[in-house]
Design an enzyme around this catalytic site. Structure first.
Site, mmCIF file in Angstrom:
data_model
loop_
_atom_site.group_PDB
_atom_site.id
_atom_site.type_symbol
_atom_site.label_atom_id
_atom_site.label_comp_id
_atom_site.label_asym_id
_atom_site.label_seq_id
_atom_site.Cartn_x
_atom_site.Cartn_y
_atom_site.Cartn_z
ATOM 1 N N ASP A 71 -4.266 2.372 11.143
ATOM 2 C CA ASP A 71 -5.753 2.024 11.518
ATOM 3 C C ASP A 71 -5.552 1.651 13.289
ATOM 4 O O ASP A 71 -5.681 2.687 13.958
ATOM 5 C CB ASP A 71 -6.148 0.916 10.586
ATOM 6 N N THR A 72 -5.572 0.416 13.380
ATOM 7 C CA THR A 72 -5.512 0.153 14.965
ATOM 8 C C THR A 72 -4.300 0.477 15.546
ATOM 9 O O THR A 72 -3.893 0.583 16.524
ATOM 10 C CB THR A 72 -5.963 -1.305 15.324
ATOM 11 N N GLY A 73 -3.197 0.363 14.731
ATOM 12 C CA GLY A 73 -1.755 0.572 15.142
ATOM 13 C C GLY A 73 -1.223 -0.851 15.039
ATOM 14 O O GLY A 73 0.154 -0.855 15.512
ATOM 15 N N GLY A 110 0.725 -1.236 -0.221
ATOM 16 C CA GLY A 110 -0.070 -0.026 0.085
ATOM 17 C C GLY A 110 0.704 1.344 -0.111
ATOM 18 O O GLY A 110 0.501 2.360 -0.383
ATOM 19 N N THR A 164 -0.181 -3.160 12.934
ATOM 20 C CA THR A 164 1.080 -3.323 12.124
ATOM 21 C C THR A 164 2.270 -2.347 12.532
ATOM 22 O O THR A 164 3.657 -2.909 12.477
ATOM 23 C CB THR A 164 0.728 -2.840 10.489
ATOM 24 N N ASP A 188 0.824 3.739 4.534
ATOM 25 C CA ASP A 188 -0.277 4.224 3.831
ATOM 26 C C ASP A 188 -1.317 4.673 4.692
ATOM 27 O O ASP A 188 -1.804 5.742 4.412
ATOM 28 C CB ASP A 188 -0.909 3.239 2.541
ATOM 29 N N PHE A 224 -13.786 2.338 5.876
ATOM 30 C CA PHE A 224 -13.004 1.772 4.816
ATOM 31 C C PHE A 224 -12.417 2.762 3.639
ATOM 32 O O PHE A 224 -13.728 3.132 3.157
ATOM 33 C CB PHE A 224 -13.284 0.432 4.550
ATOM 34 N N ASP A 238 -6.219 -0.239 -1.152
ATOM 35 C CA ASP A 238 -7.007 -1.356 -1.894
ATOM 36 C C ASP A 238 -7.831 -2.045 -1.043
ATOM 37 O O ASP A 238 -7.951 -2.290 -0.049
ATOM 38 C CB ASP A 238 -5.921 -2.518 -2.511
ATOM 39 N N LYS A 246 -6.358 6.736 11.215
ATOM 40 C CA LYS A 246 -7.762 6.798 11.633
ATOM 41 C C LYS A 246 -7.679 6.925 13.275
ATOM 42 O O LYS A 246 -7.401 6.073 13.925
ATOM 43 C CB LYS A 246 -8.458 5.285 11.419
HETATM 44 P P1 5GP Z 1 -3.518 -1.427 11.524
HETATM 45 O O1 5GP Z 1 -2.485 -2.459 11.786
HETATM 46 O O2 5GP Z 1 -3.010 0.005 11.960
HETATM 47 O O3 5GP Z 1 -4.831 -1.904 11.978
HETATM 48 O O4 5GP Z 1 -3.710 -1.439 10.004
HETATM 49 C C1 5GP Z 1 -2.905 -1.057 8.881
HETATM 50 C C2 5GP Z 1 -2.971 -1.762 7.727
HETATM 51 O O5 5GP Z 1 -4.473 -2.190 7.551
HETATM 52 C C3 5GP Z 1 -2.734 -0.813 6.649
HETATM 53 O O6 5GP Z 1 -1.222 -0.961 5.997
HETATM 54 C C4 5GP Z 1 -3.556 -1.277 5.491
HETATM 55 O O7 5GP Z 1 -2.938 -2.293 4.636
HETATM 56 C C5 5GP Z 1 -5.002 -1.602 6.301
HETATM 57 N N1 5GP Z 1 -5.976 -0.799 6.217
HETATM 58 C C6 5GP Z 1 -6.460 -0.262 7.439
HETATM 59 N N2 5GP Z 1 -7.599 0.591 7.304
HETATM 60 C C7 5GP Z 1 -7.787 0.422 5.998
HETATM 61 C C8 5GP Z 1 -8.571 1.153 5.040
HETATM 62 O O8 5GP Z 1 -9.440 1.913 5.258
HETATM 63 N N3 5GP Z 1 -8.352 0.841 3.823
HETATM 64 C C9 5GP Z 1 -7.569 0.149 3.469
HETATM 65 N N4 5GP Z 1 -7.527 -0.287 1.943
HETATM 66 N N5 5GP Z 1 -6.654 -0.439 4.082
HETATM 67 C C10 5GP Z 1 -6.856 -0.251 5.329
#
Ligand code: 5GP
Length: 180
Positions: A107-109, A49, A111, A104, A156, A163, A135
């Protein structure tokens, strides 16, 4: 250009214009250029991404950095999953180095936390993150998110590298899931 796009079974509506995104990226680049005058970081791009954001951002950076990529996966469709997989690992030596993660979206953090744990384990001296979108309502960590392009609601989105099941990364604008 269409305000509504269809990707697989879902519709998405235009939400952030390409111009607004470009301005946000320039603001992040300007800040990075101020903050990394002394010791440039190793730049770690999360595949797939973040490549689009990274390409736009890197062209505006005035310092020379080594670029590396890593691929983790926690998403299936439009839902985050608990299973974090390392699909392509870290192949640079980060010991004693400053690292700037390019994302990119945060979201929750989850990753981000996984990357921080990995980089700490490998002896990185400093870890920061620059993300195109964030977010804040979904974010669950206490770790600071240092450079944020645009804060968005917990909905989303696709476009600019993001994607839905492989599609939508090429769009210049960002689109939000459309519910009618
Ligand atoms: P986290 O680990 O912070 O919850 O999520 C991070 C990863 O989830 C991002 O690198 C992405 O790949 C995916 N992701 C989280 N929210 C979205 C969203 O709204 N749209 C898309 N396309 N991917 C998301």
């Amino acid at each position: 250009m269409n305000n509504i796009i269809q990707l697989h079974d879902k519709k998405f509506v235009k939400y952030i214009s390409a111009q607004e995104i470009d301005e946000a990226i320039t603001a992040v680049a300007n800040q990075l250029n101020k903050d990394y005058t002394e010791e440039p970081p190793l730049i770690l791009v999360t595949l797939n991404g973040a490549i689009v954001f990274a390409a736009d951002l890197l062209k505006q950076l005035q310092f020379s950095s080594v670029l590396s990529c890593i691929k983790l996966s926690s998403y299936q469709g439009t839902q985050s999953t608990e299973n974090m997989k390392t699909l392509i690992g870290l192949n640079e030596d980060v010991k004693g180095k400053r690292v700037l993660i390019i994302e990119d979206i945060v979201d929750t953090g989850k990753t981000y936390q996984t990357l921080v744990d990995l980089l700490n384990e490998k002896g990185a001296k400093e870890i920061r993150i620059a993300t195109l979108t964030m977010k804040p309502d979904a974010y669950k960590l206490d770790l600071p998110v240092h450079y944020i392009g645009i804060n968005i609601p917990d909905k989303f989105v696709v476009g600019r590298g993001l994607d839905y099941d492989g599609l939508g990364r090429n769009f210049n604008d960002i689109y939000q899931l459309y519910t009618d």
